[in-house]
Design a protein around this motif. Structure first.
Motif, PDB file in Angstrom:
ATOM      1  N   VAL A  46       6.263 108.378  34.323  1.00 29.09           N
ATOM      2  CA  VAL A  46       6.189 107.862  35.851  1.00 29.09           C
ATOM      3  C   VAL A  46       5.630 109.044  36.584  1.00 29.09           C
ATOM      4  CG1 VAL A  46       7.540 107.563  37.776  1.00 29.09           C
ATOM      5  CG2 VAL A  46       8.274 106.759  35.234  1.00 29.09           C
ATOM      6  N   PRO A  47       4.187 109.168  36.729  1.00 32.89           N
ATOM      7  CA  PRO A  47       3.591 110.163  37.627  1.00 32.89           C
ATOM      8  C   PRO A  47       4.180 110.113  39.015  1.00 32.89           C
ATOM      9  CG  PRO A  47       1.938 108.427  37.300  1.00 32.89           C
ATOM     10  CD  PRO A  47       3.414 107.874  36.633  1.00 32.89           C
ATOM     11  N   MET A  48       3.958 111.425  39.531  1.00 33.06           N
ATOM     12  CA  MET A  48       4.475 111.745  40.918  1.00 33.06           C
ATOM     13  C   MET A  48       3.732 112.404  41.851  1.00 33.06           C
ATOM     14  SD  MET A  48       7.372 110.434  41.314  1.00 33.06           S
ATOM     15  CE  MET A  48       8.446 111.437  42.751  1.00 33.06           C
ATOM     16  N   GLY A  49       2.696 112.968  41.290  1.00 32.20           N
ATOM     17  CA  GLY A  49       1.625 113.587  41.931  1.00 32.20           C
ATOM     18  C   GLY A  49       1.848 114.679  42.884  1.00 32.20           C
ATOM     19  N   GLY A  50       3.168 115.410  42.505  1.00 32.65           N
ATOM     20  CA  GLY A  50       3.700 116.501  43.455  1.00 32.65           C
ATOM     21  C   GLY A  50       4.514 115.873  44.539  1.00 32.65           C
ATOM     22  N   ALA A  51       4.689 114.965  44.790  1.00 35.35           N
ATOM     23  CA  ALA A  51       5.668 114.271  45.814  1.00 35.35           C
ATOM     24  C   ALA A  51       7.149 114.577  45.296  1.00 35.35           C
ATOM     25  CB  ALA A  51       5.629 112.699  45.819  1.00 35.35           C
ATOM     26  N   ARG A  52       7.945 114.737  46.317  1.00 33.63           N
ATOM     27  CA  ARG A  52       9.322 115.064  45.989  1.00 33.63           C
ATOM     28  C   ARG A  52      10.131 113.698  45.966  1.00 33.63           C
ATOM     29  NH1 ARG A  52      11.796 119.675  47.455  1.00 33.63           N
ATOM     30  NH2 ARG A  52       9.828 120.286  48.698  1.00 33.63           N
ATOM     31  N   PRO A  53      10.893 113.480  44.775  1.00 37.57           N
ATOM     32  CA  PRO A  53      11.597 112.378  44.438  1.00 37.57           C
ATOM     33  C   PRO A  53      13.017 112.216  45.069  1.00 37.57           C
ATOM     34  CG  PRO A  53      12.094 113.888  42.609  1.00 37.57           C
ATOM     35  CD  PRO A  53      11.021 114.550  43.719  1.00 37.57           C
ATOM     36  N   ALA A  54      13.647 110.963  45.309  1.00 34.85           N
ATOM     37  CA  ALA A  54      14.744 110.981  46.058  1.00 34.85           C
ATOM     38  C   ALA A  54      15.919 111.630  45.071  1.00 34.85           C
ATOM     39  CB  ALA A  54      15.122 109.414  46.127  1.00 34.85           C
ATOM     40  N   TYR A  55      17.248 111.374  45.806  1.00 33.46           N
ATOM     41  CA  TYR A  55      18.316 112.216  44.819  1.00 33.46           C
ATOM     42  C   TYR A  55      18.664 111.254  43.945  1.00 33.46           C
ATOM     43  CZ  TYR A  55      18.184 116.283  47.874  1.00 33.46           C
ATOM     44  OH  TYR A  55      17.883 117.427  48.712  1.00 33.46           O
ATOM     45  N   ASP A  56      18.537 110.169  44.000  1.00 33.68           N
ATOM     46  CA  ASP A  56      18.784 109.247  42.926  1.00 33.68           C
ATOM     47  C   ASP A  56      17.583 108.549  42.409  1.00 33.68           C
ATOM     48  OD1 ASP A  56      22.025 109.359  42.340  1.00 33.68           O
ATOM     49  OD2 ASP A  56      21.870 109.129  44.575  1.00 33.68           O
ATOM     50  N   VAL A  57      17.215 108.494  41.336  1.00 36.92           N
ATOM     51  CA  VAL A  57      15.777 108.236  40.890  1.00 36.92           C
ATOM     52  C   VAL A  57      16.095 106.839  39.744  1.00 36.92           C
ATOM     53  CG1 VAL A  57      13.752 108.930  39.503  1.00 36.92           C
ATOM     54  CG2 VAL A  57      14.842 110.538  41.159  1.00 36.92           C
ATOM     55  N   ALA A  58      15.258 105.930  39.888  1.00 34.87           N
ATOM     56  CA  ALA A  58      15.349 104.796  38.855  1.00 34.87           C
ATOM     57  C   ALA A  58      13.905 104.444  38.488  1.00 34.87           C
ATOM     58  CB  ALA A  58      15.972 103.906  39.478  1.00 34.87           C
TER      59      ALA A  58
END
Length: 197
Positions: free
Chosen positions: A150-162
């Protein structure tokens, strides 16, 4: 003259403090997998006993990034190479609780982050059919191509990730290694989950 010496001493101390504070890499992201539940989280829940320090900080399995070419040493993947979490590398004769999964099915992998951070990606690896279940986890025991990225490209994820993905075709007891790679530090977080297909 005395005032000048004190001022120079103050400047030197300030410069030293600035050097120390900027030379220590800080990782602000921390987290653990809840589905399938990781060894670290099983320890934190009290489901598994005699876990040592990880029971108080399941989010802290942080080691060098770059897996599989770099990262923690073989046999220390579940602890992220941290000696205070070495209990996570002990197979315990297969006594770790295992999450029941269905091979080839769609499954939602979940993380809980106690501190989100800029992210390169999340990757999921599984052990090979016929791996040695009695030995600490090594690269040779794993399929080194992740079955889900699951690429994120430097983004900050949510605290609960699915992350929804297709489970690999396997039978019997296996381990899933989830790796959360931080974008702006030299580290990643490693979580091992015991599963049964």
């Amino acid at each position: 003259m005395r005032t000048r010496k004190l001022s120079m001493a103050g400047i030197a101390v300030g410069a030293l403090a600035l050097t120390v504070s900027t030379s220590i890499p800080l990782a602000y992201g921390h987290g653990y997998t809840t589905a399938p539940i990781s060894r670290a989280k099983n320890c934190a829940n009290g489901t598994v006993q005699n876990c040592g320090q990880i029971q108080w900080e399941p989010q802290s399995t942080e080691g060098p990034k770059g897996f599989p070419g770099a990262g923690p040493a073989d046999g220390k993947l579940c602890s992220a190479g941290l000696s205070q979490f070495a209990q996570l590398d002990d197979q315990r004769g297969g006594a770790w609780p295992a999450t029941q999964l269905t091979a080839g099915a769609t499954y939602t992998f979940r993380w809980h982050l106690t501190a989100a951070h800029a992210t390169t990606d999340f990757k999921y690896y599984v052990t090979k059919q016929g791996w040695n279940q009695n030995a600490p986890l090594t690269r040779s025991a794993l399929e080194l191509t992740p079955f889900l990225t699951v690429p994120m490209g430097g983004a900050r994820p949510a605290y609960d990730v699915a992350h929804a993905g297709t489970l690999p075709n396997r039978t019997g007891r296996h381990m899933i290694l989830a790796v959360w790679t931080i974008a702006d530090t030299a580290n990643a977080f490693y979580q091992c989950s015991d599963v049964r297909f």
